[in-house]
Write an enzyme that holds these catalytic residues in place. Structure first.
Site, PDB file in Angstrom:
ATOM      1  N   ASP A  22       4.919 -28.752  38.244  1.00 50.42           N
ATOM      2  CA  ASP A  22       3.871 -27.754  38.504  1.00 50.42           C
ATOM      3  C   ASP A  22       3.577 -27.591  39.992  1.00 50.42           C
ATOM      4  O   ASP A  22       2.448 -27.303  40.375  1.00 50.42           O
ATOM      5  CB  ASP A  22       2.556 -28.117  37.779  1.00 50.42           C
ATOM      6  CG  ASP A  22       2.792 -28.386  36.305  1.00 50.42           C
ATOM      7  OD1 ASP A  22       3.554 -27.631  35.697  1.00 50.42           O
ATOM      8  OD2 ASP A  22       2.210 -29.349  35.780  1.00 50.42           O
ATOM      9  N   LYS A  64       6.966 -24.169  41.834  1.00 46.98           N
ATOM     10  CA  LYS A  64       8.397 -23.895  42.053  1.00 46.98           C
ATOM     11  C   LYS A  64       8.755 -22.476  41.625  1.00 46.98           C
ATOM     12  O   LYS A  64       9.668 -21.879  42.167  1.00 46.98           O
ATOM     13  CB  LYS A  64       9.259 -24.900  41.263  1.00 46.98           C
ATOM     14  CG  LYS A  64       9.107 -26.337  41.749  1.00 46.98           C
ATOM     15  CD  LYS A  64      10.056 -27.256  41.029  1.00 46.98           C
ATOM     16  CE  LYS A  64       9.785 -27.390  39.551  1.00 46.98           C
ATOM     17  NZ  LYS A  64       8.489 -27.993  39.207  1.00 46.98           N
ATOM     18  N   GLY A  72       7.502 -24.501  32.582  1.00 49.39           N
ATOM     19  CA  GLY A  72       6.877 -23.180  32.521  1.00 49.39           C
ATOM     20  C   GLY A  72       6.716 -22.657  33.922  1.00 49.39           C
ATOM     21  O   GLY A  72       6.201 -23.350  34.791  1.00 49.39           O
ATOM     22  N   HIS A  73       7.220 -21.457  34.152  1.00 47.08           N
ATOM     23  CA  HIS A  73       7.079 -20.836  35.468  1.00 47.08           C
ATOM     24  C   HIS A  73       6.187 -19.623  35.316  1.00 47.08           C
ATOM     25  O   HIS A  73       6.413 -18.802  34.429  1.00 47.08           O
ATOM     26  CB  HIS A  73       8.428 -20.311  35.952  1.00 47.08           C
ATOM     27  CG  HIS A  73       9.315 -21.366  36.511  1.00 47.08           C
ATOM     28  ND1 HIS A  73       8.869 -22.625  36.826  1.00 47.08           N
ATOM     29  CD2 HIS A  73      10.620 -21.336  36.832  1.00 47.08           C
ATOM     30  CE1 HIS A  73       9.878 -23.315  37.316  1.00 47.08           C
ATOM     31  NE2 HIS A  73      10.948 -22.567  37.319  1.00 47.08           N
ATOM     32  N   GLN A  77      10.249 -29.475  36.147  1.00 47.72           N
ATOM     33  CA  GLN A  77       9.442 -30.699  36.288  1.00 47.72           C
ATOM     34  C   GLN A  77       9.498 -31.200  37.746  1.00 47.72           C
ATOM     35  O   GLN A  77       9.593 -30.383  38.638  1.00 47.72           O
ATOM     36  CB  GLN A  77       9.881 -31.793  35.304  1.00 47.72           C
ATOM     37  CG  GLN A  77       9.502 -31.498  33.856  1.00 47.72           C
ATOM     38  CD  GLN A  77      10.546 -30.690  33.119  1.00 47.72           C
ATOM     39  OE1 GLN A  77      11.729 -30.944  33.251  1.00 47.72           O
ATOM     40  NE2 GLN A  77      10.123 -29.732  32.333  1.00 47.72           N
TER      41      GLN A  77
HETATM   42  P1  IMP Z   1       8.127 -33.976  27.669  1.00 49.55           P
HETATM   43  O1  IMP Z   1       8.994 -33.466  28.766  1.00 49.55           O
HETATM   44  O2  IMP Z   1       7.534 -32.889  26.800  1.00 49.55           O
HETATM   45  O3  IMP Z   1       8.804 -35.047  26.864  1.00 49.55           O
HETATM   46  O4  IMP Z   1       6.850 -34.688  28.339  1.00 49.55           O
HETATM   47  C1  IMP Z   1       6.965 -35.880  29.115  1.00 49.55           C
HETATM   48  C2  IMP Z   1       6.006 -35.867  30.281  1.00 49.55           C
HETATM   49  O5  IMP Z   1       6.409 -34.878  31.220  1.00 49.55           O
HETATM   50  C3  IMP Z   1       4.563 -35.522  29.916  1.00 49.55           C
HETATM   51  O6  IMP Z   1       3.695 -36.237  30.770  1.00 49.55           O
HETATM   52  C4  IMP Z   1       4.464 -34.047  30.229  1.00 49.55           C
HETATM   53  O7  IMP Z   1       3.133 -33.641  30.511  1.00 49.55           O
HETATM   54  C5  IMP Z   1       5.338 -33.974  31.464  1.00 49.55           C
HETATM   55  N1  IMP Z   1       5.931 -32.649  31.668  1.00 49.55           N
HETATM   56  C6  IMP Z   1       6.982 -32.112  31.010  1.00 49.55           C
HETATM   57  N2  IMP Z   1       7.269 -30.898  31.488  1.00 49.55           N
HETATM   58  C7  IMP Z   1       6.395 -30.657  32.470  1.00 49.55           C
HETATM   59  C8  IMP Z   1       6.212 -29.566  33.397  1.00 49.55           C
HETATM   60  O8  IMP Z   1       6.929 -28.563  33.402  1.00 49.55           O
HETATM   61  N3  IMP Z   1       5.194 -29.726  34.285  1.00 49.55           N
HETATM   62  C9  IMP Z   1       4.418 -30.828  34.334  1.00 49.55           C
HETATM   63  N4  IMP Z   1       4.546 -31.868  33.513  1.00 49.55           N
HETATM   64  C10 IMP Z   1       5.539 -31.780  32.597  1.00 49.55           C
END
Ligand code: IMP
Length: 439
Positions: free
Chosen positions: A8, A11, A35-36, A218
């Site tokens: 977040d 990007k 998510g963008h 991420q």
């Molecule tokens: P997962 O990727 O859904 O398995 O989540 C694992 C961890 O990564 C959690 O703490 C999510 O909140 C975090 N996370 C996954 N994708 C994002 C993102 O795009 N932005 C911020 N945190 C993310």
């Protein structure tokens, strides 16, 4: 381009800017957990899988083999773009990317619930279970989707196997294999025109001297190997992940651009030393509109942490940095930056590998004066209040990386380009104040 914090970092906007000079934009890891949000001419686009480069008509967008693809969400994104008359013919999907299935989403949510206090705070999009199947070698790849007969056989076996887990381990109703097969066969036909050998495609583009932007999702601290394990995602957002996740050799990547917010945020569970609990945290959250694009969850907010910043520079071999959301700090009287941690009474300048030790870190802050003026209209470094420029200079010095871009709002024009991040001289870029950096 990679995220230097916990995701977040903004990007989406930086990819959108860089995409202008890119012929090809490639996603190399993650799935619909990302998510963008991109704002173009007042229109807001929320994309999870499709690179935001799709908003440029001549840019080829590739979803690489290191990603995991939820076809339902991908098709919704295609529909959203097409409804706005944005062509999606330049979207290509790797045939060896893995596919997120309904049982992945169910298992992700059920296992989080089962973990109780040990939960990771996942997005619930089935990311971990999709990557787990990839490692366990029971995954479904895009090329499997393209072969109806084979898919029928493979899914019949897999769904029966997953049903045992759903029923016996999680007390959930079983899935109907036939219904899932029909659903996914329909998705396959919609996606078929986009499916390619993406590694070959990228290799050809490299030979044609095209500019290729590898877009990380991420962030570094969410990396499976280099992040705050176990509070991480299941892929490799770091720059090295771009090679594995696309099938491009490391000698072919010219430069690494990091993106960091002017403060820090984190979604989900896990330690966060500079987190602000009270009104200041709320203020950053409100001013920065810190709510997740994917889950709508409120992001935890805190001061800029230069220890993790330095770590991200090292792990990614970062050449330059884009600092985003500087304007969110506009109102503050003073701003803190974490320069080191105190661990058991000892000063520590390096990021610790253990989540337990990381959780015990006390930030050591340097306090800088705020500027208490709007920066939203600044377009050059000279336009910035002196304190804002000093803040940027301080971050660049602490992290030993030059700042190439400063973002001051969501729109494309709310940006200061200090140095061309793509064509500018590699590692000969300048600090925010114009002094050369020798890294
Ligand atoms: P997962 O990727 O859904 O398995 O989540 C694992 C961890 O990564 C959690 O703490 C999510 O909140 C975090 N996370 C996954 N994708 C994002 C993102 O795009 N932005 C911020 N945190 C993310």
């Amino acid at each position: 381009m990679i995220g230097a914090q916990w995701g977040d970092e903004g990007k989406g906007k930086i990819t959108d800017l860089l995409s202008k000079s890119a012929d090809v934009v490639v996603r190399y890891q993650g799935g619909v957990n990302a998510g963008h949000t991109v704002v173009v001419q007042g229109q807001t686009f929320k994309l999870h899988l499709i690179p935001s480069g799709i908003l440029y008509p001549d840019t080829e967008c590739i979803i690489g083999c290191g990603t995991v693809i939820d076809p339902k969400v991908l098709i919704e994104e295609l529909d959203q773009l097409e409804a706005l008359n944005i062509s999606t013919r330049n979207l290509l999907i790797s045939e060896t990317a893995h596919v997120t299935m309904p049982y992945h989403r169910l298992i992700d949510r059920a296992s989080e619930e089962r973990r109780g206090d040990h939960k990771i705070g996942t997005t619930g999009r089935g990311i971990g279970p999709t990557y787990a199947d990839k490692s366990e070698r029971t995954g479904i790849r895009v090329l499997d989707l393209m072969n109806p007969q084979g898919l029928r056989k493979q899914l019949n076996w897999t769904i029966n196997y997953k049903n045992v887990i759903l029923e016996k381990l999680y007390n959930l109703p079983p899935l109907d294999p036939e219904a899932v097969i029909e659903e996914y066969l329909a998705y396959a036909e919609r996606l078929r025109p986009h499916v390619v050998d993406s590694s070959l495609r990228i290799y050809d583009a490299i030979h044609r001297k095209r500019n290729i932007l590898f877009e990380g999702a991420q962030g570094t601290l969410l990396d499976l190997d280099h992040g705050t394990y176990p509070y991480v995602t299941s892929s490799n957002p770091v720059a090295g992940g771009a090679c594995v996740g696309t099938g491009v050799g490391p000698t072919m990547i010219d430069r690494v651009i990091g993106v960091a917010k002017a403060y820090t945020t984190r979604v989900g569970e896990g330690p966060f030393p500079t987190e602000l609990q009270g009104t200041l945290g709320e203020l950053l959250c409100d001013r920065g509109a810190e709510f997740g694009t994917t889950t709508g969850r409120k992001r935890r907010c805190g001061w800029f942490d230069a220890v993790i910043g330095r770590y991200a520079v090292r792990i990614n071999g970062m050449d330059c940095l884009a600092i985003t959301k500087l304007d969110v700090l506009d109102e503050l009287e003073e701003i803190k930056v974490c320069v080191a941690y105190e661990i058991d009474g000892q000063r520590c300048e390096n990021f610790p590998s253990s989540a337990r030790v990381f959780a015990s870190c006390q930030p050591i802050y340097k306090t800088l004066p705020g500027w208490q003026k709007s920066t939203a209209e600044c377009r050059t470094l000279e336009d910035l209040p002196k304190q804002a420029l000093d803040y940027l200079k301080f971050l660049a010095e602490l992290m030993e990386v030059p700042i190439a871009i400063v973002s001051l709002g969501a729109s494309r024009d709310q940006t200061i380009i200090v140095e061309d991040p793509i064509h500018g001289p590699k590692r000969a870029l300048l600090h925010a104040d114009g002094t050369p950096v020798s890294v």
